[in-house]
Design a protein around this motif. Sequence first.
Motif, PDB file in Angstrom:
ATOM      1  N   GLN A 172      -4.817  10.061  -1.381  1.00  0.00           N
ATOM      2  CA  GLN A 172      -4.611   9.173  -2.521  1.00  0.00           C
ATOM      3  C   GLN A 172      -3.929   7.882  -2.049  1.00  0.00           C
ATOM      4  OE1 GLN A 172      -3.477  10.705  -6.498  1.00  0.00           O
ATOM      5  NE2 GLN A 172      -3.007  12.612  -5.399  1.00  0.00           N
ATOM      6  N   ASP A 197       0.848  -1.188   0.000  1.00  0.00           N
ATOM      7  CA  ASP A 197       0.000   0.000   0.000  1.00  0.00           C
ATOM      8  C   ASP A 197       0.888   1.243   0.000  1.00  0.00           C
ATOM      9  OD1 ASP A 197      -2.261  -1.582   0.131  1.00  0.00           O
ATOM     10  OD2 ASP A 197      -2.336  -1.543   2.320  1.00  0.00           O
ATOM     11  N   ILE A 206      -2.670   3.820  -3.471  1.00  0.00           N
ATOM     12  CA  ILE A 206      -2.523   2.720  -4.421  1.00  0.00           C
ATOM     13  C   ILE A 206      -2.293   1.441  -3.626  1.00  0.00           C
ATOM     14  CG2 ILE A 206      -1.109   1.734  -6.256  1.00  0.00           C
ATOM     15  CD1 ILE A 206      -0.482   4.498  -7.208  1.00  0.00           C
ATOM     16  N   GLY A 210      -9.832   0.175 -10.480  1.00  0.00           N
ATOM     17  CA  GLY A 210      -8.913  -0.936 -10.297  1.00  0.00           C
ATOM     18  C   GLY A 210      -8.994  -1.958 -11.407  1.00  0.00           C
ATOM     19  N   ASP A 242      -5.650  -1.454  -6.973  1.00  0.00           N
ATOM     20  CA  ASP A 242      -6.750  -0.534  -6.655  1.00  0.00           C
ATOM     21  C   ASP A 242      -6.193   0.865  -6.417  1.00  0.00           C
ATOM     22  OD1 ASP A 242      -9.267  -2.407  -6.127  1.00  0.00           O
ATOM     23  OD2 ASP A 242      -7.526  -3.377  -5.248  1.00  0.00           O
ATOM     24  N   TYR A 243      -6.981   1.859  -6.822  1.00  0.00           N
ATOM     25  CA  TYR A 243      -6.566   3.246  -6.685  1.00  0.00           C
ATOM     26  C   TYR A 243      -7.722   4.071  -6.115  1.00  0.00           C
ATOM     27  CZ  TYR A 243      -5.322   8.049  -8.005  1.00  0.00           C
ATOM     28  OH  TYR A 243      -5.058   9.389  -7.985  1.00  0.00           O
ATOM     29  N   GLU A 244      -7.422   4.924  -5.156  1.00  0.00           N
ATOM     30  CA  GLU A 244      -8.412   5.814  -4.551  1.00  0.00           C
ATOM     31  C   GLU A 244      -7.954   7.257  -4.697  1.00  0.00           C
ATOM     32  OE1 GLU A 244      -9.275   4.812  -0.539  1.00  0.00           O
ATOM     33  OE2 GLU A 244      -9.663   2.696  -0.961  1.00  0.00           O
ATOM     34  N   GLU A 247     -12.794   5.714  -7.276  1.00  0.00           N
ATOM     35  CA  GLU A 247     -12.092   4.452  -7.054  1.00  0.00           C
ATOM     36  C   GLU A 247     -12.046   3.695  -8.379  1.00  0.00           C
ATOM     37  OE1 GLU A 247     -13.019   2.900  -2.674  1.00  0.00           O
ATOM     38  OE2 GLU A 247     -14.839   3.289  -3.828  1.00  0.00           O
TER      39      GLU A 247
END
Length: 855
Positions: free
Chosen positions: A418, A410, A420, A484, A470-472, A482
Motif C-alpha cells: 500500500q 510518499d 500514499i 487519486g 494518489d493511492y495504491e 489505484e
Amino acid sequence: MTNRIEISSIIKKRTLGLAFVLGAVSLAFAQQKVSVNGKIMSKQNIAVPYASVTFSNKANKLYSDAVLSDDKGIYKLDLTPGNYDITIEAIDFKKTTLNKQISAAADLGNFTVEAESSVTGTKTSDIQGVVITGQAVKAYRVEIDKKVYDPSLDIVAKGGNLQDVLANVPSVDVDTDGTVSMRGNTNVRFLINGKPSSMLGIDDGADALKSIPADQIDRIEVITNPSSKYEASGTAGILNIILKKSKKIGFNGSIEGTLGYLPTTRLNTNLSWRKGAWTYYINGGGGYNRSKSTNNSEFNSFLNPQILNDGFSLKSIQDGTNKSESKNYNVTTGFLVDVTDKSTLNASVMFRNFNNESTGNTNYFDNVIIKDSAATGYPNVPFTLTNQFTNRLNVGTNVNNSFQADLGYDQKIGDKGQLISLATSYQKSKSEGTSFITENGFDNKLDIPTLTLNNILTKTENSTFLAKADYELPIGTASKIEAGARFDSNKNDYDYYVDESKNNAPTTILPNFTSKTFYNENIFAGYAQFKSKISNFGYQLGLRAENTDINVNFKRISDAVQINVNKNYLKFFPSVFLSYDLNKNNQLLLNYSRRINRPRSFFLIPFMSYNNNRNLFSGNPDLNPTYENSFELGYNLTKSKVTFNPTLYLKKSEDEVNFYQYSGLDENNKTVIYTMPVNAGSETNYGLDVNATYDPFKWWKIMGSADLYGYNNSGNYQGFDFSGKGFSTRLRLTNTFKPTKTTSFQIQGFYRGAENNVSTQRKPMYAVNLGASQTIWKGNGTISFNIQDIFNTRARENFVTTPAYSQYSYMQWQPRQFSISLSYRFKQGDKIDQPKKKKDINSNSQGGDDQGPPM
C-alpha cells in the motif's frame, strides 16, 4: 542589439555567479573526514571482488556511507571520525557485521567473510530458476504503457538541448519552426518529472525547449495513449521528460561544455551528494546562441470579375530573415530524505532565466488598388493599380523569469505494497517583451515615400498551483486498485500595447491592438482504475472525471464594453488496456482512451498581435474543446539483438480546431491575411507506427521508425474547406558504429512525406545528421562532435489555395549547424543498490515519475 562587449560582460558575470554558487555547494558538502581503506578476503585468503561494505555511524546516520570493493577486493572511502557498525555483503558469502572506532586515517586491514554453505559445494549452484535476460543497452525500449527513450546513446544530440533530443525520438516529430507533434498531432502535453513545469514557460514554444540542456535529461517517456491515471489533456499524448538524479553514494558530479556554429556556447553541471538517508543535488548551467531563420512567401488575391472589367490578381511578395541572440540560465536544487523505512520526503526549487534579442528584416513588394479617382487623375476611372515597396525592420527583446517549488511525500502502509503519494507544486513565470518597428515604404506611381514607426510592449504573468494525491492498494499478487484526486489552478495575465507614428506625426495608440486580458482556469479531477492479470492475460480498466472552469476577461481600448468568456463543463474519460503474453518475449497490447484538447489561453482571446502586420492572428471566444477517441493495437517482440514494436492506431476527433484564414486590405490597401481558430468538422487519423532496433554486431546498432498513416478530414467554415484525405509517411533511421571501445559514430536520416487537403499542399522534407564521440581520460571524459542538417535541406514549403487567394510560403527555422562538446565526470561513486542472491535481471525496467506517479 547588444554588442559583443556587453554580451561578453553579461556571460562573465553570470558564469562567475554560477561558479560561486557551485563552489559554495561544494564547500557545504565538504566535511572533516579521514581516509580509510581495507580489503575483503575469504577464509581461503582469496580476494572477494565487488563486495558491498556499509559503514553505519552509530551517533549520526547522516555520516553513514557505503562502497563496493574493486576486482581485487580493495575498497577506499572518506569517513567522519566516529563509531561505525560495518556490514559486508557479497554474492555466495554470508552477511558479516563488525564494529570499528574510526578516529584517524588508517588501513583497516583484511575483513574476512565466510562462504555460503552449498549442497554441491560449488558457487550459485543452489540458485534455482535464475534467468538473466540482461541485454546490450538500447536507446529505445517498450514498456506496457509507454515507450522510453534514453538520450545518453544519442551522439547527434550531444551538447544540444531538449528540442534536439526530441527530433530523434521515435513517434515524435519536430517541425522546422520547433513545433513538436506525435504521429502528426501537435496537441502534445509536456511534463517534467511527471508534472507541468515552468521550465517550459508560458506559450514559449521552441524557445522553451531550447532552455533545457540535453545533458540534464535522464530519459523521455513517450505515452501515445495515456490511461485514466494521467490528466486527460493532450489528444496527441504525453511526453514526460525525466531529469537526472544521482543514485550514487558520496559526492558525484559532471560538467559539460559546448561550442558550435551558428555561435553557440553552453556550460552545464550536475552535482549530487548522497549520505546516509539524505540525497542533495544541484543542476545548473547557462548558454548563449545565435539563430537565423528565413521566411519567403508569395500571395495572390483573386478579385471578382464583376467588380473590374477584367479578372486579375493582387500580388504580395515577402522576403524575410530573422536573426536572434539568446541567453538562458537555469538552476535546480533539492533533496530527498528517507524519513523512516517507509516514508520519503522530497523538495526542490528551480530558477530559470531566458533572454532573447532579435532582428527581423522583411522586404515587401505589393500590387495595390487605389480606389480614389482624384488620386488617379482620371475622373472616369475610379481605381488604378500601382506598385509599392516596403522594408520592415523589427528589433525586439524578450525576457522570461520563472520560479518553481515542488514538495512531495510518499508513505508506505504495512508490508503488502500500500502506498500514499502526496505532491504539490507552485510555479510563477513572468515575460516582458519590447519591439521597435521601422517601416519604410515607397509608391512608384504616386512617388510618395512613407515612414511608419511602431512600439509594441507585452507583459505576461503566469501562476500555477497543483496539488494531487494518489493511492495504491495491491490485492493478492496480481491485482491492484489505484485512485487519486488532483487540483490545477492556472492564471494568465496579458498586457498588450501598440502605438504608431506616421511620417513623423505625433504618436497615437492603435486601439484595435492594445488590450488587457485576465485568464483563470481551474480543473478538479479524480480517477480510479483496477488492474489485474489472469495467467497470460492482463487488463486495466479506468475512469477519470474532470470538471473545468474557465473565466476570461478581455478589454480592448477600441471596445466600449468588456468581453467576458465563461466556460464550465464536467466530462468523463474512460480507458481500457489489455495485454496478452504469447510467450516470454512476445506480447500483444490493445488499448483505448478518451482525451480532450482544451483551447490554449490565447486561442480564446480576441486580440491580434502586431509583430507581422501582414499576418494577423485573432483568438476566438466561442472556441470549444476538441474530444478524441483513441485506439491502439500493438505487438512487442524483445530479444537480445532485436526489438520490434509495430502499432496500429486509430484516432477520431470531434469539434476539431482548424485555422480559418481570410484576406483583406488594411487602411493602406495592402493585403493582410487574418487567421482565427474555429471548431470545424472532424478528423480521423489511422496508421501503422513501427519502431525497431537491431544489433547485427557488437559494433553496430540500428534503430528505425516508420509512421505510415492516412487521414480523412471534413469541415467547412464560411467557405474555407478543411476537408481532405490521403496517405503520407514519416521515416527515421539511425545507425551507430563503435569501431573501438572508446569511439562511436552515428548517422541519422529523417524523411517526412507530402500531405495535402483541399486548401493546403505540404511538400516533402528530409534531413541527415552526423555525430561522433571519443571517450578520454580513462573513461571520465567524452568529446563529441555533431553536424545538424548536413545538406541544409530542413525547410517547410506550403501551398494554400482558396476561392479568395493563393499563397506559397517557405520557412527554414535554422540553417546547417555543427558543435563540439567536452564532458567530464568526477568522483563517481557506486550505486548503493545491495546485491541479491536470487533475482531476475531484466533490462526492460519500469520507468515512471521520479516524483511519484503522475496523474
